[in-house]
Design an enzyme around this catalytic site. Structure first.
Site, PDB file in Angstrom:
ATOM      1  N   ARG A  46      28.354  -7.361 -13.154  1.00 40.45           N
ATOM      2  CA  ARG A  46      29.636  -7.684 -12.544  1.00 40.45           C
ATOM      3  C   ARG A  46      30.402  -8.726 -13.345  1.00 40.45           C
ATOM      4  O   ARG A  46      31.604  -8.684 -13.459  1.00 40.45           O
ATOM      5  CB  ARG A  46      29.417  -8.184 -11.104  1.00 40.45           C
ATOM      6  CG  ARG A  46      29.646  -7.084 -10.094  1.00 40.45           C
ATOM      7  CD  ARG A  46      29.607  -7.619  -8.703  1.00 40.45           C
ATOM      8  NE  ARG A  46      28.278  -8.164  -8.394  1.00 40.45           N
ATOM      9  CZ  ARG A  46      27.905  -8.584  -7.185  1.00 40.45           C
ATOM     10  NH1 ARG A  46      28.748  -8.530  -6.191  1.00 40.45           N
ATOM     11  NH2 ARG A  46      26.700  -9.048  -6.979  1.00 40.45           N
ATOM     12  N   ARG A  47      29.645  -9.708 -13.903  1.00 37.38           N
ATOM     13  CA  ARG A  47      30.286 -10.819 -14.607  1.00 37.38           C
ATOM     14  C   ARG A  47      29.703 -10.938 -16.018  1.00 37.38           C
ATOM     15  O   ARG A  47      28.727 -11.663 -16.234  1.00 37.38           O
ATOM     16  CB  ARG A  47      30.011 -12.131 -13.852  1.00 37.38           C
ATOM     17  CG  ARG A  47      30.595 -12.181 -12.425  1.00 37.38           C
ATOM     18  CD  ARG A  47      32.075 -12.517 -12.432  1.00 37.38           C
ATOM     19  NE  ARG A  47      32.344 -13.723 -13.212  1.00 37.38           N
ATOM     20  CZ  ARG A  47      32.438 -14.942 -12.670  1.00 37.38           C
ATOM     21  NH1 ARG A  47      32.298 -15.118 -11.390  1.00 37.38           N
ATOM     22  NH2 ARG A  47      32.689 -15.987 -13.439  1.00 37.38           N
ATOM     23  N   GLU A 128       8.046   2.881  -9.072  1.00 44.58           N
ATOM     24  CA  GLU A 128       6.808   2.111  -8.900  1.00 44.58           C
ATOM     25  C   GLU A 128       7.082   0.645  -8.563  1.00 44.58           C
ATOM     26  O   GLU A 128       6.349   0.020  -7.789  1.00 44.58           O
ATOM     27  CB  GLU A 128       6.000   2.202 -10.199  1.00 44.58           C
ATOM     28  CG  GLU A 128       4.660   1.510 -10.198  1.00 44.58           C
ATOM     29  CD  GLU A 128       3.664   2.186  -9.276  1.00 44.58           C
ATOM     30  OE1 GLU A 128       3.445   1.634  -8.186  1.00 44.58           O
ATOM     31  OE2 GLU A 128       3.103   3.239  -9.630  1.00 44.58           O
ATOM     32  N   GLY A 133       5.404  -4.733  -6.497  1.00 37.33           N
ATOM     33  CA  GLY A 133       5.707  -5.215  -7.853  1.00 37.33           C
ATOM     34  C   GLY A 133       4.925  -4.532  -8.948  1.00 37.33           C
ATOM     35  O   GLY A 133       5.080  -3.333  -9.193  1.00 37.33           O
ATOM     36  N   ILE A 135       1.798  -3.827  -9.224  1.00 35.41           N
ATOM     37  CA  ILE A 135       0.576  -3.085  -8.912  1.00 35.41           C
ATOM     38  C   ILE A 135       0.814  -1.588  -9.050  1.00 35.41           C
ATOM     39  O   ILE A 135       1.684  -1.043  -8.377  1.00 35.41           O
ATOM     40  CB  ILE A 135       0.080  -3.382  -7.483  1.00 35.41           C
ATOM     41  CG1 ILE A 135      -0.022  -4.881  -7.249  1.00 35.41           C
ATOM     42  CG2 ILE A 135      -1.257  -2.699  -7.230  1.00 35.41           C
ATOM     43  CD1 ILE A 135      -0.380  -5.253  -5.824  1.00 35.41           C
ATOM     44  N   LYS A 204       8.937  -1.082   2.449  1.00 31.59           N
ATOM     45  CA  LYS A 204       7.811  -0.669   1.603  1.00 31.59           C
ATOM     46  C   LYS A 204       6.866   0.258   2.378  1.00 31.59           C
ATOM     47  O   LYS A 204       6.337   1.227   1.830  1.00 31.59           O
ATOM     48  CB  LYS A 204       7.077  -1.907   1.088  1.00 31.59           C
ATOM     49  CG  LYS A 204       7.936  -2.719   0.110  1.00 31.59           C
ATOM     50  CD  LYS A 204       7.359  -4.100  -0.149  1.00 31.59           C
ATOM     51  CE  LYS A 204       8.219  -4.869  -1.148  1.00 31.59           C
ATOM     52  NZ  LYS A 204       7.815  -6.302  -1.237  1.00 31.59           N
TER      53      LYS A 204
END
Lengths: 430, 430
Positions: A46-47, A128, A133, A135, A204
């Site tokens: 965005r910036r 994934e 995270g 794993i 999740k």
């Protein structure tokens, strides 16, 4: 060596910056593993002025133009949130690009439609990084266990709440105090709602349940309770029965009146300290899987952070790049089983209940009668008397959750019960 | 639905029988996951009369003819051992069939040549079941972590030795007694050599190292020590320093004089009881992985048994079947990095040493001088005096293994040292 594959990176926060760095650091290895070099075609932010570390000619504010550019082969989406991520992903599919995403909210909200769009375009949608995270979890569920029948997936999938509950157990602190510490140390965000109230874990859980049971499950299908009501008393009571309190995401196959269904829920629960999940402390994540043939499996590792999440993104990126080189799409996520989601009321659970009662003959019988009246069988009772008052600690067998909660409501109104001091579900007890 | 894919099953022992049963039980799910039905074309066994559970028209003693039959698409090899498994696998590749194998000995012995043959034929060679049974491990290493750099893989990959060591810790028994119990309960085979002397773990270590570091590693490259020399004293000493004894398979990247290399070793070691591997008890397996970006990961589950192993075989079978339907080969195992294997003598390790010494001034200085003379730095020393004798418990820092073993040899010859009561390597200590 053939021409490089070109990647469009959408978003360049903590995860995106780590993806860029790893792509550069590992260029030679990735080339060897894919069979062609993988290069960054552009980075949509965005910036642009806030990203001095990215070469200026790669930066763009026009994400839509970037994902549909003819020279782009693959798209990595690490913007997060529902829009514009959703719209950009659909645009990428329509333009024939495979997508790697770390976006749990979007996948949990609209996974079925996104998978269908990817399948129709003959491209890949891998994510994934969206659950637990670093794993490796979704690929093992989707591929390694493809010849087995999963029965249950139980995970600690939110590091913030696990840190808070771990600190409550270590220090005896209450929830508010432990949350304040987590916020100060940067383990909890300024607005901790998504973590503390279980929204993150529920997203999740929906993704895990969809994959594990080949059925459509959205975040809104997940029964969700956060940890803000967990008290120091709950944690102390758990320790007394050899348990520890964890926020669990539980996906399981249940068989009810109308056949097989899936129960998906996120709530705090007591688990035995001997359970492999019990020792998962601090900001770590772990997911315990039960399958008919494979038996019990556990996957453990870092559930968040720029580098670990980027590792998962790059694993997916190598996979979709290999598929692109081979001219195929990898195994998609199917919902062929189409199992319905069981309401929480029907889901079998076990409760731990601690009561302060008047210490006179017949109280236990009265309390036990209330459980029996709701069809709830008691597993263990411990009664500690002290003067006029006594404490009853009851652990039930499995019963429909509605029967258990109805029993608790009735107990709260009984004259012989001075106070219901702790109520928490129990999981993993023999 | 298109024509079924046909599978040749080589061998029908415990694992093979479970594969047959799962293929039948899960037929509908496997069809949905693959996109075509998967059917058994034939089962090659030595003694057809011993397999009444298999339809007679499927049984054959001519494995060679079966793997090259034109209607066979995929081969599952669960015979084990080197020949005829090797020859049959090569024949299958030459005939354009993909192979799923559970054969750790063969893969560890001749993996490079077999991978080359599969690659040349454009077919798949998958063998998730060869290491750590049901635990999804090879696919995550090969695919999920393909965008990361692995630095270390440490595994408990042999259930028999883990059971024996767990029992020694629980009961205080010596090795011989615990082995006898394991044999009686069926956890150890009548000839336990392959397990107890570390051959089984060394084969798995070679496979893990090859995958983790993209380099050719054979079982003969692995430094191997079994557990028969582990004493009740070793186990007791481990407990005193907050450790437990495990047989570890360790694969790591080391940097020596001549650049990067791989150290691969199997030996008993003390690890802290707080380490995630320490609580892996009985016949379970677990593998701890360290990667630069992902950080620490652990994979846990059943390492052996017909059903768990068959689950891993079927996961691979679904994968190679999907590849066959898509007309591609999946990602192979490459040895592009070509790192050399570091000799054990150069590999940095840490030792725990317990000594009975004469309790007089200067003994500690003499002993410490011996470590220093070999360039070994001491981390901690504990001295317990009692009358004329004292006990020294020393834990070193990391030093080349040859310097540590040379130090121990010298200590054994020192007049001030009455006895070296326990020597064991230490892993995972901060």
């Amino acid at each position: 060596m053939s021409a490089p594959l070109k990647v469009a990176l959408l978003g360049c926060g903590t995860v995106g910056a780590s993806v860029l760095r790893l792509l550069a650091d590992q260029a030679a290895d990735i080339t060897a593993r894919v069979g062609r070099p993988v290069e960054v075609a552009g980075v949509a932010v965005r910036r642009p002025d806030r990203h001095p570390e990215v070469p200026a000619d790669l930066l763009t504010t026009d994400a839509r133009a970037l994902v549909t550019r003819p020279d782009v082969d693959l798209v990595v989406e690490v913007i997060g949130g529902i829009e514009p991520a959703r719209e950009l992903m659909l645009a990428a599919f329509a333009a024939g690009k495979s997508v790697v995403s770390a976006n749990k909210a979007l996948l949990a909200d609209d996974g079925v439609a996104l998978h269908a769009a990817a399948a129709e375009a003959g491209v890949d949608l891998y994510y994934e990084a969206a659950v637990a995270g670093a794993i490796p979890l979704l690929r093992p569920l989707r591929e390694s266990l493809a010849g087995d029948q999963l029965t249950r997936v139980v995970g600690i999938v939110n590091g913030t709440t696990n840190y808070i509950l771990s600190r409550m157990a270590e220090t005896g602190a209450g929830f508010a105090e432990a949350l304040a510490e987590a916020t100060e140390l940067g383990y909890a965000e300024a607005d901790p709602t998504a973590d503390v109230d279980g929204f993150d874990a529920a997203a999740k859980a929906a993704i895990l349940a969809s994959l594990a049971f080949h059925s459509p499950v959205a975040a809104s299908d997940v029964h969700r309770e956060g940890i803000s009501a967990v008290s120091a008393t709950d944690v102390a009571r758990a320790a007394e029965i050899g348990c520890t309190v964890k926020l669990l995401a539980i996906c399981e196959k249940v068989t009810g009146e109308h056949g097989d269904a899936i129960a998906v829920r996120v709530h705090p629960a007591m688990i035995p300290t001997t359970h492999p999940l019990a020792s998962v402390g601090g900001a770590f994540n772990a997911v315990f899987v039960e399958a008919e043939a494979a038996g019990q499996l556990m996957f453990y590792g870092q559930g968040a952070g720029g580098e670990p999440t980027a590792s998962a993104v790059l694993g997916d990126l190598v996979a979709v790049a290999r598929n692109r080189v081979a001219g195929v799409a990898g195994p998609g996520t199917t919902a062929y089983a189409g199992l319905p989601v069981s309401p929480m009321a029907d889901t079998p659970t076990r409760y731990h209940v601690s009561l302060d009662v008047a210490d006179k003959p017949g109280v236990l019988a009265t309390v036990a009668q209330e459980f029996a009246a709701h069809g709830v069988s008691i597993s263990t009772v411990r009664q500690d008397g002290a003067g006029e008052a006594a404490t009853l600690v009851i652990v039930t067998h499995r019963a429909p959750d509605s029967a258990l909660s109805a029993t608790i409501s009735r107990l709260r109104g009984m004259p012989a019960v001075r106070a219901v001091t702790s109520v928490l579900r129990v999981e993993g007890l023999a």
